[in-house]
Design an enzyme around this catalytic site. Structure first.
Site, short mmCIF file in Angstrom:
data_model
loop_
_atom_site.label_atom_id
_atom_site.label_comp_id
_atom_site.label_asym_id
_atom_site.label_seq_id
_atom_site.Cartn_x
_atom_site.Cartn_y
_atom_site.Cartn_z
N HIS A 205 2.16 3.27 -1.86
CA HIS A 205 1.40 2.39 -0.74
C HIS A 205 1.91 1.47 -0.01
O HIS A 205 2.10 1.44 0.92
CB HIS A 205 -0.23 2.13 -0.88
CG HIS A 205 -0.73 1.54 0.48
ND1 HIS A 205 -0.90 0.06 0.56
CD2 HIS A 205 -1.36 2.30 1.82
CE1 HIS A 205 -1.30 0.41 1.83
NE2 HIS A 205 -1.83 1.88 2.29
N HIS B 117 -8.15 10.11 -1.95
CA HIS B 117 -7.50 9.18 -0.58
C HIS B 117 -7.00 8.56 -2.12
O HIS B 117 -7.26 7.42 -2.93
CB HIS B 117 -8.28 8.05 -0.56
CG HIS B 117 -7.66 7.27 0.39
ND1 HIS B 117 -7.59 5.22 0.50
CD2 HIS B 117 -6.89 7.14 1.47
CE1 HIS B 117 -7.02 4.72 0.88
NE2 HIS B 117 -6.05 5.41 2.10
#
Length: 266
Positions: free
Chosen positions: A65, A23
């Site tokens: 992100h 991740h």
């Protein structure tokens, strides 16, 4: 325990399950979504990498992100309002530059990428990149926006793998309880055609999402179930016992150790 898994619906999933996803490359060390983080994950044997993309004001596709640089870099400002020449000066944790997604595709040619399209402006540059590089089999696109995932499928012309969005997950949860509404109404017609997997948290808002009923409903439709973001070894083991098809983690060494102990690290 033998788990009967759905046949992969797209070459992106052509790998023995359970799948291990790094991740943001493995965000536990604070260097999330950097080439260094992804390099470490690949060196540890990870084939599936998760990232996010935003487009700069001049259309460059950045693996990052947040919508702004403020949280994890030594710079500030909204990526979509800045040109690449400004964004490229930012350093994650004061050390590592932000990579372009195109650079990551090139540096890690064997990796599969799970890409969360964080903003509408990033969608067309991403699809253009996949067309130019022929990387359709290496990328699965996800988005909380069902409409954005649907547009991605329509623009890609059926070559693109996607995961279900929020509406599709809610529809699948209802189906798991025995609701017999039409699938296109539950999941969204455009998204259902291109979806190959369901990517969900184990719990949401205090309610359990992933259980045997949910897994059974997903498998009946041929979807793999990938769970994010799981960082505790005991929870990883419980989910693998339940039969999930993939786990996303920030703690890449922990997940590798859990899968190795079970003879499932490939």
């Amino acid at each position: 325990m033998t788990v009967l898994r759905p046949r992969p619906r797209h070459p992106y999933l052509d790998h023995p399950a359970p799948l291990a996803f790094a991740h943001r490359g493995g965000a536990a060390d604070g260097l999330e979504n950097t080439a260094l983080a992804f390099r470490h994950a690949v060196e540890r044997g990870y084939r599936y990498l998760e990232t996010d993309v935003h487009a700069t004001s001049d259309g460059r596709l950045v693996a990052f992100h947040d919508a702004t640089l403020d949280r994890v870099t030594d710079s500030s400002g909204r990526i979509g309002a800045l040109p690449w020449r400004a964004v490229r000066q930012a350093r994650v944790a004061g050390r590592e530059p932000l990579p372009l997604f195109e650079e990551l595709l090139e540096e890690f040619p064997e990796a599969r990428w799970n890409v969360d399209v964080k903003a509408e402006a990033a969608l067309r540059p991403l699809l253009a990149l996949l067309r130019r590089t022929g990387a359709w089999d290496r990328v699965c696109v996800g988005s909380f926006s069902e409409a954005r995932a649907g547009r991605a499928q329509q623009l890609a012309g059926g070559r693109l793998a996607t995961s279900l969005g929020t509406r599709g997950v809610a529809g699948l949860r209802l189906r798991s309880y025995g609701r017999s509404l039409p699938l296109d109404r539950l999941l969204g017609a455009a998204v259902r055609r291109s979806a190959v997997c369901v990517q969900v948290p184990e719990r949401h808002a205090g309610l359990r999402v992933v259980d045997r009923l949910f897994l059974r409903a997903a498998r009946q439709l041929g979807f793999q179930v990938h769970v994010w973001t799981v960082n505790d070894a005991a929870r990883m083991a419980d989910l693998l016992d339940l039969g999930v098809d993939g786990i996303m983690t920030d703690h890449i060494d922990t997940l590798r150790d859990v899968l190795t102990a079970r003879g499932a690290w490939t």
